[in-house]
Design an enzyme around this catalytic site. Structure first.
Site, mmCIF file in Angstrom:
data_model
loop_
_atom_site.group_PDB
_atom_site.id
_atom_site.type_symbol
_atom_site.label_atom_id
_atom_site.label_comp_id
_atom_site.label_asym_id
_atom_site.label_seq_id
_atom_site.Cartn_x
_atom_site.Cartn_y
_atom_site.Cartn_z
ATOM 1 N N HIS A 134 15.155 -1.421 34.438
ATOM 2 C CA HIS A 134 15.107 -2.822 33.998
ATOM 3 C C HIS A 134 13.774 -3.413 34.450
ATOM 4 C CE1 HIS A 134 16.484 -6.646 32.656
ATOM 5 N NE2 HIS A 134 16.618 -7.165 33.851
ATOM 6 N N PHE A 191 21.634 -12.139 32.967
ATOM 7 C CA PHE A 191 22.357 -13.358 33.331
ATOM 8 C C PHE A 191 23.864 -13.085 33.216
ATOM 9 C CE2 PHE A 191 19.421 -17.255 32.475
ATOM 10 C CZ PHE A 191 18.492 -16.738 33.352
ATOM 11 N N GLU A 238 17.653 -3.560 42.063
ATOM 12 C CA GLU A 238 17.671 -2.330 41.270
ATOM 13 C C GLU A 238 17.336 -1.109 42.136
ATOM 14 O OE1 GLU A 238 15.360 -2.586 37.689
ATOM 15 O OE2 GLU A 238 16.516 -0.987 36.752
ATOM 16 N N CYS A 261 20.096 -10.215 28.655
ATOM 17 C CA CYS A 261 19.139 -9.105 28.673
ATOM 18 C C CYS A 261 19.778 -7.726 28.549
ATOM 19 C CB CYS A 261 18.294 -9.177 29.939
ATOM 20 S SG CYS A 261 17.572 -10.813 30.171
ATOM 21 N N HIS A 312 9.202 -8.586 28.544
ATOM 22 C CA HIS A 312 10.668 -8.559 28.627
ATOM 23 C C HIS A 312 11.220 -9.088 27.300
ATOM 24 C CE1 HIS A 312 14.703 -8.756 29.753
ATOM 25 N NE2 HIS A 312 14.623 -9.350 30.936
ATOM 26 N N LYS A 354 8.651 -2.733 30.680
ATOM 27 C CA LYS A 354 8.487 -4.203 30.516
ATOM 28 C C LYS A 354 7.104 -4.641 30.970
ATOM 29 C CE LYS A 354 13.327 -5.704 30.766
ATOM 30 N NZ LYS A 354 14.056 -4.458 31.060
#
Lengths: 398, 398
Positions: free
Chosen positions: A288, A385, A299, A155, A325, A320
């Protein structure tokens, strides 16, 4: 460290909100979600049934055999480069820096299904399956002759690509760069995120107390970047400055962020240093903000670590919640929207009407778009990830 | 442009030849690849397909990776972690846990085994059957993330997907992380796994050498060349600033010289281009005087005729054909970073046999492979990728 400025002179995107920047921006500012029932593949066997899917026109003859991600990338790249002469791209001084996480997995799944059924599929999709498809397709179509590099860091892919473009422009390797990302929905990522219980059955609700996961999306976001000297020489309109980039790794877990947000905070601090800016100068955040409980919590801690008490007054949004996403393309479309926030001095809202999670201590923009000051330094963050963190800073240009 | 000189202080490599540089040296001295029959039981292969793979099946990695840790990883991640640990041992670095340790890996194909297993679960049993374990290690950057977790490397964590050019792009990117001062140590290299499905797809695309009356072999620059040998493995280099390496008394294996990146838009989506003149001009102007002092070329030629023709033309146009030219993919197979390891070996000095399959140089190409005892002073590594990307890097004697 002082660098020659790198500026944004074009933007392009493809999203569930529209296949142009204007359409996506208008819908985003209105708080309209592109998340709906998914029709790209049957969802009966999956845990959820919604996503932010892109409706594309029929492929042109030249695009036959292209993967969806390649087509998203091409639409966005053509829009971003509409204002620059073709010859300025057909040179070794122009490069492509692109991010993609899934590549053409949707087409790959169809191919595997054919093989498992003992049919003999066409080999044409094989060429598209690798993750570099979107970036190299743009390069080929536009005749670029400089560096072409694809990053696949889940991502954060597009934000990493933007940082690499910044390096190449600052070093003088290129004068023009097309940078961003493209990704497509497919069953592997859809089922995979669902298997982690990371998808919300309802449209995602980032930073809300009731948040329960992300909404998958697809599309592309592309910036046309130039050295200031190149942009000025051709009389280009400067939309914003790509001021800095930062990257780090949590080295904590393959799929979960470090709970204390320390890795994300390190990336933000690195970007601030790269931009020669102070935390106090940041005026808004395109977060994010996936909507998973763990992500939004980590976050928020990163924001508190970097911005201190000011994080509770720093306007922050999660686009998002509007476009879904976009995985490897997330940083691309979020950089586009961050640029537009600077141009229009307006921050789109985070969709939804449930109460914000007060424990996060953030000033989440909700309801309607928030007016921004005249001069802005916008932060766009992405976490991924592998414990990957990558952020970029965009700044008002003079 | 890197502000600090960057050197290689350690190497870890594994492939069909075994684990470690001595194993590679033995294979290159013999001129014979270690290939075995690929498992075609899944039915993905056509009847007259390639039958050999330069694989690592059964390799004992327990010296670098516990069986418990290995069970949680794809082959790709196992290769990457093992090679990284091997490289750190070679560099005599015991503890690199730091936010100043970066990881930059290239993978052309990613974790194809886990991706195939996950796709089959979904296609055959539905989305709810998807395994979260498979999903989290089936993203392209999982291997780099696993390395970071294993070593506590909290600096930039990057994964590049640029087919055959990936290893050189990763080396250049890693050198940039150190050279620009963003990292003190960078583990940079390439990793790939070769499962039957990917092997079959490459074969369907006519990328692999098939059985002939002369046998089935990769024959770079040979008149009988008809495809590559699919391989797998990993090569990881430890990069440090030269001043830091010398200060700690490290053995320096190589100094990282300049790199050049370019794109050939005449390439098809899955093929190699024809613009040798353009690529030669990019290489020549990018390296300027450095090129004249190249005495060794570690070529990315693989036995794919269109690649080797383009490669030969670029080498001839730049005068690099007069150097001692090696084509190690005849031995290591395509993928897994064997060219990087071969370059380090050449700088150290070793015996190199002309590959036994390459005894009939193609006069139309004009490249004669070097053989015998050789110690390089300046190595040019070449990486031309299907799709059009090109990368070159220079490694020098320290």
């Amino acid at each position: 460290m002082s660098h020659a400025p790198v500026v944004v002179t074009g933007v392009g995107c493809t999203s569930a909100l529209g296949t142009t920047v204007d359409a996506t921006w208008a819908a985003a500012c209105a708080g309209r979600r592109g998340i709906a029932e998914l029709r790209l593949f049957p969802t009966a066997s999956h845990r959820t049934s919604i996503a932010a899917s892109v409706e594309l026109a029929e492929p042109t003859p030249a695009e036959r055999g292209w993967a969806r991600a390649e087509r998203f990338a091409m639409v966005a790249a053509r829009e971003a480069t509409a204002g620059i002469a073709a010859n300025a791209l057909r040179t070794r001084r122009a490069g492509i820096f692109f991010g993609s996480s899934t590549g053409a997995l949707f087409e790959g799944e169809r191919l595997l299904a054919e093989l498992l059924a003992r049919r003999q599929p066409s080999v044409r999709p094989i060429a598209a399956i690798q993750n570099d498809g979107p970036g190299t397709s743009i390069a080929r179509a536009l005749g670029v002759r400089g560096p072409v590099v694809t990053f696949s860091t889940a991502c954060t892919s597009a934000n990493v690509a933007l940082g690499a473009a910044l390096d190449a422009l600052r070093s003088g390797e290129v004068e023009v760069a097309i940078a961003g990302g493209a990704d497509e929905l497919c069953e592997i990522t859809y089922a995979g995120f669902n298997s982690l219980r990371a998808c919300d059955p309802q449209p995602s609700r980032p930073f809300r107390a009731s948040r329960a996961g992300l909404s998958m999306g697809e599309g592309a976001g592309v910036l046309l970047l130039e050295t200031l000297a190149h942009a000025e020489a051709r009389g280009a309109r400067v939309l914003a400055e790509l001021a800095g980039a930062g990257r780090s790794c949590d080295a904590h877990h393959v799929s979960a962020p470090a709970p204390d947000g320390s890795g994300a905070a390190a990336a933000i601090r690195q970007a601030l240093g790269d931009a020669g800016a102070w935390a106090e100068q940041v005026t808004f955040v395109n977060a994010h903000g996936t909507g998973t409980p763990h992500n939004d919590d980590a976050e928020s801690k990163a924001m508190a670590a970097v911005f201190g008490a000011r994080s509770a007054q720093l306007p922050l949004t999660s686009t998002k919640s509007l476009v879904g996403h976009l995985l490897g393309a997330a940083g691309g479309i979020e950089a586009v929207l961050t640029t537009l926030s600077i141009v229009h001095r307006l921050l789109p809202p985070t969709a939804g009407d449930e109460p914000i999670d007060a424990a996060l201590g953030l000033d989440v923009v909700t309801g309607s778009a928030r007016a921004l000051p005249e001069h802005n330094l916008g932060l766009s963050t992405n976490l991924a990830f592998g414990g990957n963190n990558a952020v970029v800073l965009l700044r008002s240009w003079r | 442009m890197n502000a600090r000189a960057v050197v290689v202080t350690g190497i870890g490599c594994l492939g069909p030849y075994g684990a470690g540089l001595p194993a590679l040296a033995t294979a290159l001295a013999s001129g014979t690849p270690t290939a075995r029959e690929v498992d075609r039981s899944a039915g993905y292969h056509r009847r007259h397909s390639a039958q050999l793979v330069a694989g690592c099946a059964g390799m004992d990695l327990s010296a670098w990776l516990s069986p418990q840790a290995a069970r949680r990883m794809s082959d790709l991640s196992q290769f990457a972690v093992a090679a990284s640990r091997m490289a750190l041992q070679d560099a005599d670095l015991a503890d690199v846990r730091s936010d100043r340790t970066a990881v930059v890996l290239a993978t052309a194909l990613g974790p194809g085994g886990f991706t195939e297993q996950l796709a089959r679960q979904i296609l055959e049993k539905g989305g709810k059957a998807a395994s979260p374990f498979l999903f989290t290690d089936c993203v392209a950057n999982a291997a780099a993330g696993q390395v970071a977790i294993d070593l506590g490397a909290r600096g930039a964590n990057l994964t590049l997907c640029q087919r055959e050019a990936g290893p050189l792009l990763a080396l250049a990117q890693g050198a940039e992380e150190v050279g620009r001062g963003r990292a003190d140590i960078c583990l940079a290299g390439a990793v790939d796994e070769m499962k039957p499905l990917v092997h079959a797809l490459l074969d369907r695309f006519r990328a692999l050498a098939r059985p002939t009356p002369h046998g089935e072999a990769a024959r770079p620059f040979d008149r009988r060349a008809a495809g590559a040998l699919a391989g797998e493995g990993a090569t990881v280099l430890v990069l440090e600033a030269e001043t830091a390496a010398r200060a700690r008394g490290a053995t320096i294996l190589a100094r990282v010289g300049p790199s050049v990146r370019a794109f050939d838009p005449t390439a098809g989506r899955a093929g190699f281009g024809r613009d040798a003149a353009g690529l030669a001009e990019a290489l020549g102007s990018g390296l300027r005087g450095t090129l004249a002092e190249v005495d060794t070329v570690v070529s990315g030629a693989s036995g794919v005729r269109t690649l080797d023709r383009l490669e030969a033309a670029v080498l001839r146009a730049t005068g690099s054909d007069r150097a001692f030219v090696m084509a190690p993919k005849a031995i290591t197979g395509e993928f897994g970073g064997g060219t990087l390891a071969t370059a380090i070996l050449a700088l150290r000095g070793a015996d190199f046999a002309v590959p036994v399959a390459c005894t009939q140089p193609d006069p139309a190409l004009g490249i004669t492979l070097g053989g015998g005892t050789h110690r390089a002073g300046r190595v040019l590594l070449t990486g031309l990728a299907a799709g059009g990307v090109a990368a070159w890097t220079v490694l020098d004697q320290p």
